[in-house]
Design an enzyme around this catalytic site. Structure first.
Site, PDB file in Angstrom:
ATOM      1  N   LYS A 279       9.794   3.357  -0.328  1.00  0.00           N
ATOM      2  CA  LYS A 279       8.942   3.359   0.864  1.00  0.00           C
ATOM      3  C   LYS A 279       9.711   2.788   2.054  1.00  0.00           C
ATOM      4  O   LYS A 279       9.661   3.316   3.162  1.00  0.00           O
ATOM      5  CB  LYS A 279       7.661   2.541   0.601  1.00  0.00           C
ATOM      6  CG  LYS A 279       6.711   3.245  -0.367  1.00  0.00           C
ATOM      7  CD  LYS A 279       5.562   2.367  -0.840  1.00  0.00           C
ATOM      8  CE  LYS A 279       4.765   3.055  -1.948  1.00  0.00           C
ATOM      9  NZ  LYS A 279       3.704   2.230  -2.533  1.00  0.00           N
TER      10      LYS A 279
ATOM     11  N   GLN B 146       1.701  -3.586  -3.081  1.00  0.00           N
ATOM     12  CA  GLN B 146       2.060  -2.746  -4.230  1.00  0.00           C
ATOM     13  C   GLN B 146       1.279  -3.209  -5.464  1.00  0.00           C
ATOM     14  O   GLN B 146       1.265  -4.392  -5.801  1.00  0.00           O
ATOM     15  CB  GLN B 146       3.578  -2.816  -4.482  1.00  0.00           C
ATOM     16  CG  GLN B 146       4.096  -1.841  -5.514  1.00  0.00           C
ATOM     17  CD  GLN B 146       3.876  -0.364  -5.140  1.00  0.00           C
ATOM     18  OE1 GLN B 146       3.911   0.012  -3.970  1.00  0.00           O
ATOM     19  NE2 GLN B 146       3.619   0.464  -6.139  1.00  0.00           N
TER      20      GLN B 146
ATOM     21  N   ASP C  11      -2.885   2.450   2.703  1.00  0.00           N
ATOM     22  CA  ASP C  11      -3.068   2.988   1.343  1.00  0.00           C
ATOM     23  C   ASP C  11      -4.452   3.636   1.201  1.00  0.00           C
ATOM     24  O   ASP C  11      -4.716   4.323   0.214  1.00  0.00           O
ATOM     25  CB  ASP C  11      -2.966   1.855   0.302  1.00  0.00           C
ATOM     26  CG  ASP C  11      -1.617   1.839  -0.401  1.00  0.00           C
ATOM     27  OD1 ASP C  11      -1.020   2.921  -0.558  1.00  0.00           O
ATOM     28  OD2 ASP C  11      -1.177   0.741  -0.800  1.00  0.00           O
TER      29      ASP C  11
HETATM   30  N1  GUN Z   1       0.695   1.485  -7.420  1.00  0.00           N
HETATM   31  C1  GUN Z   1       0.670   2.752  -7.897  1.00  0.00           C
HETATM   32  N2  GUN Z   1       0.403   3.628  -6.910  1.00  0.00           N
HETATM   33  C2  GUN Z   1       0.250   2.915  -5.779  1.00  0.00           C
HETATM   34  C3  GUN Z   1      -0.038   3.269  -4.436  1.00  0.00           C
HETATM   35  O1  GUN Z   1      -0.234   4.434  -4.062  1.00  0.00           O
HETATM   36  N3  GUN Z   1      -0.111   2.224  -3.570  1.00  0.00           N
HETATM   37  C4  GUN Z   1       0.071   0.936  -3.957  1.00  0.00           C
HETATM   38  N4  GUN Z   1      -0.048  -0.018  -3.041  1.00  0.00           N
HETATM   39  N5  GUN Z   1       0.332   0.575  -5.197  1.00  0.00           N
HETATM   40  C5  GUN Z   1       0.425   1.565  -6.100  1.00  0.00           C
END
Ligand code: GUN
Length: 292
Positions: free
Chosen positions: A54, A98, A121
């Site tokens: 990211k 995350q 998100d």
């Molecule tokens: N863990 C697995 N997928 C995601 C996601 O799309 N966003 C976040 N923040 N954590 C995750």
């Protein structure tokens, strides 16, 4: 059956170029550079990779990016304070935490503390509620990335039977919601299957579109789909593999070798849904920056 690939790497590069252009024009006009803050707790290898990807993507499109890393001993109230600071920092446009978080931290409490306007998100109940009602909102990244992929390849979805396997808040349930909305790249008849579904193959064999999002490598087998099905594979599990430099390979939830020849379209793993998730996060961050 001619099988065509839904190439998320190609599609995401195309969208990234568009985002980069827009960011450049914001900067040229003296505007503020969009800034994503990512919170990473603990030492989970997969989470570290995702956050690293990211961060790299942010730099590719010209965003500022800050990664805040914490030991898994951080307390819930310390993490809430970090989020409060980011909420009040005018320089930050998007915040992601995350997941998963260590078990002593209540994930809902953390997600609900994020300012919904910075919730790139799309996990905050305010955004989930708006999405459910079909109102403009920050959409969850993986479902919105899947829909963008269908759009880029011009795949008609109206009236199609779509079976989603997996009811997570991150993928299955929001995707079921979005694909059942009225409109283009939606208008599906959606069935949401999960661990308690009996005879799952009876659903998947009738599906025009199968989305596998359960996190079980190779779960979807060729005899579970019909000829010409569209398969979207959201799985991304690390399988130990001593022949690889990294020590692992990535496996999707579809048994690709047997499933692909039967499909009209399929997403590869890696290079399918994963890059589209990241690009949706970037789009959300740009949207959030522009709305400020
Ligand atoms: N863990 C697995 N997928 C995601 C996601 O799309 N966003 C976040 N923040 N954590 C995750």
């Amino acid at each position: 059956m001619t099988t065509r690939i839904l190439d998320g790497k190609f599609a995401s590069e195309k969208i990234k170029q568009e985002i980069a252009k827009e960011v450049q024009s914001i900067k040229d006009n003296g505007g503020k550079c969009p800034h994503l803050a990512a919170i990473l707790v603990g030492n989970d290898g997969a989470s570290q990779t995702y956050v690293g990807n990211k961060e790299r993507s942010c730099h590719q499109v010209g965003f500022d990016s800050t990664v805040l890393k914490f030991e898994d001993t951080i307390t819930e109230s310390e993490l809430l304070e970090v989020i409060d600071n980011l909420n009040n920092d005018a320089n930050i446009d998007g915040i992601i935490v995350q997941l998963p978080l260590p078990s002593h931290i209540n994930e809902n409490k953390i997600i609900w503390a994020i300012d919904p306007k910075k919730d790139v998100d799309g996990f905050h109940p305010a955004n989930v509620g708006k999405m459910t009602l079909g109102l403009p909102s920050l959409l969850p990244a993986t479902p919105s990335g899947i829909i963008k992929l269908l759009e880029i390849y011009g795949i008609e979805t109206a009236g199609k039977n779509c079976v989603i396997i997996g009811r997570s808040n991150i993928v299955g349930r929001p995707l079921a919601n979005l694909l059942s909305h009225k409109g283009k790249y939606a208008d599906c008849t959606v069935t949401l299957c999960h661990s308690q579904t009996k005879n799952i193959e009876e659903y998947t064999r009738n599906a025009d579109i199968v989305v596998a999002a359960l996190g079980s490598p190779g779960f979807l087998k060729a005899d579970m789909i019909k000829v010409g099905a569209i398969v979207i594979d959201v799985g991304i599990t690390r399988i130990p593999d001593p022949t690889k430099k990294s020590g692992y390979r990535l496996s999707g939830d579809a048994d690709y070798e047997s499933v692909a020849p039967k499909c009209s379209w399929i997403t590869p793993v890696p290079g399918g849904v994963g890059p589209m998730t990241i690009v949706s996060l970037l789009s959300n961050t740009l949207q959030s920056a522009k709305e400020k």
